[in-house]
Design a protein around this motif. Structure first.
Motif, PDB file in Angstrom:
ATOM      1  N   LEU A 185       0.835  -1.320   0.034  1.00  0.00           N
ATOM      2  CA  LEU A 185      -0.028  -0.102   0.063  1.00  0.00           C
ATOM      3  C   LEU A 185       0.919   1.354  -0.023  1.00  0.00           C
ATOM      4  O   LEU A 185       0.419   2.326  -0.758  1.00  0.00           O
ATOM      5  CB  LEU A 185      -0.972  -0.129   1.056  1.00  0.00           C
ATOM      6  N   THR A 186       1.864   1.159   0.716  1.00  0.00           N
ATOM      7  CA  THR A 186       2.757   2.404   0.697  1.00  0.00           C
ATOM      8  C   THR A 186       3.340   2.547  -0.468  1.00  0.00           C
ATOM      9  O   THR A 186       3.576   3.727  -1.031  1.00  0.00           O
ATOM     10  CB  THR A 186       3.993   2.248   1.814  1.00  0.00           C
ATOM     11  N   ALA A 187       4.054   1.466  -1.263  1.00  0.00           N
ATOM     12  CA  ALA A 187       4.410   1.651  -2.554  1.00  0.00           C
ATOM     13  C   ALA A 187       3.362   1.859  -3.703  1.00  0.00           C
ATOM     14  O   ALA A 187       3.765   2.923  -4.427  1.00  0.00           O
ATOM     15  CB  ALA A 187       5.075   0.274  -2.847  1.00  0.00           C
ATOM     16  N   THR A 188       2.299   1.550  -3.569  1.00  0.00           N
ATOM     17  CA  THR A 188       1.256   2.211  -4.310  1.00  0.00           C
ATOM     18  C   THR A 188       1.061   3.734  -4.287  1.00  0.00           C
ATOM     19  O   THR A 188       0.767   4.476  -5.240  1.00  0.00           O
ATOM     20  CB  THR A 188      -0.203   1.359  -4.066  1.00  0.00           C
ATOM     21  N   ILE A 189       1.193   4.064  -2.986  1.00  0.00           N
ATOM     22  CA  ILE A 189       0.842   5.424  -2.714  1.00  0.00           C
ATOM     23  C   ILE A 189       1.924   6.328  -3.504  1.00  0.00           C
ATOM     24  O   ILE A 189       1.620   7.185  -3.928  1.00  0.00           O
ATOM     25  CB  ILE A 189       0.758   5.813  -1.266  1.00  0.00           C
ATOM     26  N   TYR A 190       3.388   5.833  -3.327  1.00  0.00           N
ATOM     27  CA  TYR A 190       4.315   6.522  -3.733  1.00  0.00           C
ATOM     28  C   TYR A 190       4.416   6.475  -5.241  1.00  0.00           C
ATOM     29  O   TYR A 190       4.996   7.508  -5.776  1.00  0.00           O
ATOM     30  CB  TYR A 190       5.595   5.869  -3.242  1.00  0.00           C
ATOM     31  N   ARG A 191       3.632   5.630  -5.894  1.00  0.00           N
ATOM     32  CA  ARG A 191       3.576   5.407  -7.339  1.00  0.00           C
ATOM     33  C   ARG A 191       2.702   6.456  -7.947  1.00  0.00           C
ATOM     34  O   ARG A 191       2.484   6.926  -9.101  1.00  0.00           O
ATOM     35  CB  ARG A 191       3.383   4.155  -7.863  1.00  0.00           C
ATOM     36  N   CYS A 192       1.746   7.143  -7.199  1.00  0.00           N
ATOM     37  CA  CYS A 192       0.828   8.041  -7.623  1.00  0.00           C
ATOM     38  C   CYS A 192       1.555   9.460  -8.117  1.00  0.00           C
ATOM     39  O   CYS A 192       2.420   9.698  -7.630  1.00  0.00           O
ATOM     40  CB  CYS A 192      -0.174   8.352  -6.475  1.00  0.00           C
ATOM     41  N   LYS A 193       0.874   9.993  -9.061  1.00  0.00           N
ATOM     42  CA  LYS A 193       1.509  11.443  -9.514  1.00  0.00           C
ATOM     43  C   LYS A 193       1.438  12.161  -8.501  1.00  0.00           C
ATOM     44  O   LYS A 193       2.360  12.782  -8.105  1.00  0.00           O
ATOM     45  CB  LYS A 193       0.665  11.601 -10.759  1.00  0.00           C
ATOM     46  N   ARG A 194       0.061  12.423  -8.093  1.00  0.00           N
ATOM     47  CA  ARG A 194      -0.090  13.613  -7.032  1.00  0.00           C
ATOM     48  C   ARG A 194      -1.311  13.084  -5.959  1.00  0.00           C
ATOM     49  O   ARG A 194      -1.840  12.557  -6.576  1.00  0.00           O
ATOM     50  CB  ARG A 194      -0.619  14.818  -7.671  1.00  0.00           C
ATOM     51  N   ILE A 195      -1.065  13.283  -4.967  1.00  0.00           N
ATOM     52  CA  ILE A 195      -2.004  13.158  -3.894  1.00  0.00           C
ATOM     53  C   ILE A 195      -2.255  14.593  -3.129  1.00  0.00           C
ATOM     54  O   ILE A 195      -1.512  14.915  -2.424  1.00  0.00           O
ATOM     55  CB  ILE A 195      -1.830  12.182  -2.766  1.00  0.00           C
ATOM     56  N   ASN A 196      -3.304  15.125  -3.561  1.00  0.00           N
ATOM     57  CA  ASN A 196      -3.721  16.428  -2.785  1.00  0.00           C
ATOM     58  C   ASN A 196      -5.169  16.290  -1.916  1.00  0.00           C
ATOM     59  O   ASN A 196      -5.543  16.460  -0.782  1.00  0.00           O
ATOM     60  CB  ASN A 196      -3.723  17.521  -3.655  1.00  0.00           C
ATOM     61  N   ASP A 197      -6.247  16.069  -2.958  1.00  0.00           N
ATOM     62  CA  ASP A 197      -7.594  16.033  -2.476  1.00  0.00           C
ATOM     63  C   ASP A 197      -8.054  14.880  -1.825  1.00  0.00           C
ATOM     64  O   ASP A 197      -9.063  15.023  -1.043  1.00  0.00           O
ATOM     65  CB  ASP A 197      -8.628  16.599  -3.636  1.00  0.00           C
ATOM     66  N   CYS A 198      -7.390  13.739  -1.875  1.00  0.00           N
ATOM     67  CA  CYS A 198      -8.029  12.642  -1.702  1.00  0.00           C
ATOM     68  C   CYS A 198      -7.383  11.998  -0.312  1.00  0.00           C
ATOM     69  O   CYS A 198      -7.596  10.886   0.114  1.00  0.00           O
ATOM     70  CB  CYS A 198      -7.642  11.353  -2.736  1.00  0.00           C
ATOM     71  N   THR A 199      -6.506  12.830   0.525  1.00  0.00           N
ATOM     72  CA  THR A 199      -5.790  12.193   1.164  1.00  0.00           C
ATOM     73  C   THR A 199      -6.491  11.957   2.587  1.00  0.00           C
ATOM     74  O   THR A 199      -6.391  10.925   3.572  1.00  0.00           O
ATOM     75  CB  THR A 199      -4.573  13.067   2.098  1.00  0.00           C
ATOM     76  N   GLU A 200      -7.499  12.832   2.777  1.00  0.00           N
ATOM     77  CA  GLU A 200      -8.639  12.468   4.030  1.00  0.00           C
ATOM     78  C   GLU A 200      -9.539  11.409   3.644  1.00  0.00           C
ATOM     79  O   GLU A 200      -9.488  10.433   4.786  1.00  0.00           O
ATOM     80  CB  GLU A 200      -9.632  13.806   4.110  1.00  0.00           C
ATOM     81  N   GLN A 201      -9.761  11.177   2.609  1.00  0.00           N
ATOM     82  CA  GLN A 201     -10.460   9.814   2.119  1.00  0.00           C
ATOM     83  C   GLN A 201      -9.401   8.679   2.339  1.00  0.00           C
ATOM     84  O   GLN A 201     -10.069   7.439   3.028  1.00  0.00           O
ATOM     85  CB  GLN A 201     -11.048   9.828   0.880  1.00  0.00           C
ATOM     86  N   LEU A 202      -8.318   8.754   2.122  1.00  0.00           N
ATOM     87  CA  LEU A 202      -7.633   7.443   2.217  1.00  0.00           C
ATOM     88  C   LEU A 202      -7.176   7.266   3.783  1.00  0.00           C
ATOM     89  O   LEU A 202      -7.069   6.193   4.029  1.00  0.00           O
ATOM     90  CB  LEU A 202      -6.073   8.093   1.535  1.00  0.00           C
TER      91      LEU A 202
END
Length: 119
Positions: free
Chosen positions: A4-21
């Motif tokens: 899951l951590t590796a998948t998060i790092y593969r994302c381009k950008r994470i701004n708006d969805c962090t609270e949902q995550l």
């Protein structure tokens, strides 16, 4: 947790969805902590079950790492360095900080001033 951590790092950008995550991560943690109860029959379902301390500790530790990463990513851009230092454990290298800045969507032109504060 590593995947899951590796998948998060593969994302381009994470701004708006962090609270949902973060909410999803909490739900995953709750389900993992309730997993041993799933195997009980209906008669024994009312009986309290004691999970092993090592299992609970492992789940809390691994999910805690993901929650810390998501808390850093959820922080405001001006507070990213403080969040990085306060929440993340382990590798606090500039390369790791670069990954966080990239995920946060901070422009590369802003990196040098953040590096000065990082040192």
């Amino acid at each position: 947790a590593g995947r899951l951590t590796a998948t998060i790092y593969r994302c381009k950008r994470i701004n708006d969805c962090t609270e949902q995550l973060l909410m999803d991560c909490f739900e995953i943690k709750s389900q993992l902590l309730n997993l041993p109860k799933v195997e009980l029959s209906e008669e024994a379902a009312d009986q309290p079950i004691a999970m092993s301390d090592s299992y609970v500790s492992y789940v809390n530790k691994e999910i805690g790492k993901i929650e810390a990463l998501l808390k850093v990513l959820a922080s405001r851009p001006e507070g990213i360095l403080d969040a990085y230092i306060n929440f993340l454990e382990g590798d606090k290298s500039q390369a790791e900080f670069d990954k966080i800045l990239n995920l946060k969507g901070i422009r590369k032109a802003e990196y040098p001033q953040l590096y000065k504060a990082f040192e």
